[in-house]
Motif scaffolding. Structure first.
Motif, PDB file in Angstrom:
ATOM      1  N   THR A   1      33.260  38.795  32.834  1.00  0.00           N
ATOM      2  CA  THR A   1      33.368  38.110  31.281  1.00  0.00           C
ATOM      3  C   THR A   1      34.675  37.569  31.380  1.00  0.00           C
ATOM      4  N   ASP A   2      35.243  36.557  30.371  1.00  0.00           N
ATOM      5  CA  ASP A   2      36.494  36.159  30.430  1.00  0.00           C
ATOM      6  C   ASP A   2      37.576  37.002  30.078  1.00  0.00           C
ATOM      7  N   LYS A   3      37.303  38.144  29.450  1.00  0.00           N
ATOM      8  CA  LYS A   3      37.876  39.263  28.972  1.00  0.00           C
ATOM      9  C   LYS A   3      38.209  40.061  30.175  1.00  0.00           C
ATOM     10  N   GLU A   4      37.416  40.324  31.002  1.00  0.00           N
ATOM     11  CA  GLU A   4      37.387  40.927  32.236  1.00  0.00           C
ATOM     12  C   GLU A   4      38.232  40.104  33.379  1.00  0.00           C
ATOM     13  N   MET A   5      37.963  38.994  33.310  1.00  0.00           N
ATOM     14  CA  MET A   5      38.662  38.063  34.198  1.00  0.00           C
ATOM     15  C   MET A   5      40.187  38.119  33.930  1.00  0.00           C
ATOM     16  N   LEU A   6      40.564  38.158  32.678  1.00  0.00           N
ATOM     17  CA  LEU A   6      41.979  38.141  32.080  1.00  0.00           C
ATOM     18  C   LEU A   6      42.694  39.299  32.563  1.00  0.00           C
ATOM     19  N   ILE A   7      41.788  40.508  32.359  1.00  0.00           N
ATOM     20  CA  ILE A   7      42.223  41.746  32.789  1.00  0.00           C
ATOM     21  C   ILE A   7      42.611  42.129  34.217  1.00  0.00           C
ATOM     22  N   VAL A   8      41.701  41.397  35.033  1.00  0.00           N
ATOM     23  CA  VAL A   8      41.767  41.329  36.434  1.00  0.00           C
ATOM     24  C   VAL A   8      43.012  40.709  36.814  1.00  0.00           C
ATOM     25  N   SER A   9      43.081  39.443  36.375  1.00  0.00           N
ATOM     26  CA  SER A   9      44.459  38.516  36.659  1.00  0.00           C
ATOM     27  C   SER A   9      45.666  39.447  36.488  1.00  0.00           C
ATOM     28  N   CYS A  10      45.815  40.216  35.272  1.00  0.00           N
ATOM     29  CA  CYS A  10      46.903  40.857  34.968  1.00  0.00           C
ATOM     30  C   CYS A  10      47.049  41.981  36.003  1.00  0.00           C
ATOM     31  N   VAL A  11      45.972  42.561  36.384  1.00  0.00           N
ATOM     32  CA  VAL A  11      46.224  43.750  37.404  1.00  0.00           C
ATOM     33  C   VAL A  11      46.548  43.174  38.826  1.00  0.00           C
ATOM     34  N   ALA A  12      46.055  41.814  39.322  1.00  0.00           N
ATOM     35  CA  ALA A  12      46.605  41.400  40.421  1.00  0.00           C
ATOM     36  C   ALA A  12      48.033  40.893  40.466  1.00  0.00           C
ATOM     37  N   GLN A  13      48.535  40.956  39.291  1.00  0.00           N
ATOM     38  CA  GLN A  13      49.750  40.312  39.305  1.00  0.00           C
ATOM     39  C   GLN A  13      50.762  41.548  39.105  1.00  0.00           C
ATOM     40  N   GLY A  14      50.293  42.870  39.451  1.00  0.00           N
ATOM     41  CA  GLY A  14      51.047  44.014  39.323  1.00  0.00           C
ATOM     42  C   GLY A  14      51.688  44.636  38.026  1.00  0.00           C
TER      43      GLY A  14
END
Length: 257
Positions: free
Chosen positions: A173-186
């Motif tokens: 989902t969009d919310k999950e993608m946002l959280i994944v992008s945050c994780v990927a940025q450390g």
């Protein structure tokens, strides 16, 4: 629950020579098994039972109340033991869980390990092996029989194949993608929670769902998945971070929670 109170107030039970005991909680539906474990432990100098439980509710109460190092957890305590392990580890993140079961398969074994189980044993295990298992798990090792090890190796092989396979359809989902992008940025869970306006626990819940959807088990595997599948290629960066680097570059950093 029939708890055995620790020697001192903070639960730091110690031997005379100052070496800490391995503090054990036994959660099993059968009183005779719990009594048997207690008798076995009575012969050991370095392991002590600090509490016992006969159902899931008592188990959750015990891990919350009594500081412990290892939990022996019978799978028949609840219809969904894997989910119960996650509940236990939410209440006592530092405890090392050994599941007692008489029937496991590949999927169940891998699911247990992904949820944080450190050992899987059969109820028919000998007393000597049980003590050895508790000590090894307490020292940070994993305890599986040969079949379990084979299943885990096969699961990692399958996962490696998945990581190098063609880009899958995005199921997040969009919310999950946002959280994944945050994780990927450390970003840490605390910072992610502030970023998306929620709590750390909610972020953890989202991440668990993302892990299940993508078939990864931790932040590092999630980051690798993003790189190999270019998952974040078209994702919008978190608010206030317009100048972040390319999220699909190999320089992705992953920090612990």
């Amino acid at each position: 629950m029939s708890p055995k109170e620790p020697v001192n107030g903070n639960g730091a039970v110690s031997q005379a020579e100052g070496k800490p005991f391995i503090r054990l909680i036994v959660a099993d539906t059968q009183a005779i098994f719990r009594v048997g474990v207690r008798k076995v432990l009575a012969l050991e100098d370095d392991v002590r039972m600090v509490a016992q439980a006969e159902n899931l509710g008592q188990t959750l109460a015990a891990v919350s109340k009594f500081p412990a190092d290892v939990l022996l957890f019978e799978s028949r305590l609840t219809p969904n033991p894997a989910e119960a392990v996650s509940e236990v580890l939410k209440k006592a993140p530092g405890i090392r869980v050994i599941v007692i079961t008489g029937d496991v398969d590949e999927m169940t074994t891998v699911d247990y390990l992904r949820r944080g189980v450190r050992g899987i044993i059969n109820r028919s295990i000998s007393p000597d092996l049980l003590i050895r298992c508790v000590r090894r798990v307490h020292e940070g090792e994993m305890w599986l029989d040969n079949q379990g090890v084979s299943w885990v190796i096969e699961a990692y092989k399958n996962q490696a194949t998945m990581l190098t396979s063609p880009r899958p359809k995005n199921r997040l989902t969009d919310k999950e993608m946002l959280i994944v992008s945050c994780v990927a940025q450390g970003m840490k869970n605390k910072d992610i929670a502030a970023e998306v306006g929620t709590t750390e626990q909610v972020v953890k819940n989202y991440l668990r769902r993302v892990y299940d959807k993508l078939g990864v088990s931790d932040r590092l595997e999630l980051a690798l998945y993003c790189v190999h599948h270019r998952l974040l290629e078209n994702a919008a960066p978190p608010a206030g971070k317009p100048d972040e680097p390319d999220l699909n570059s190999p320089s992705i950093s992953v920090l612990p929670n």
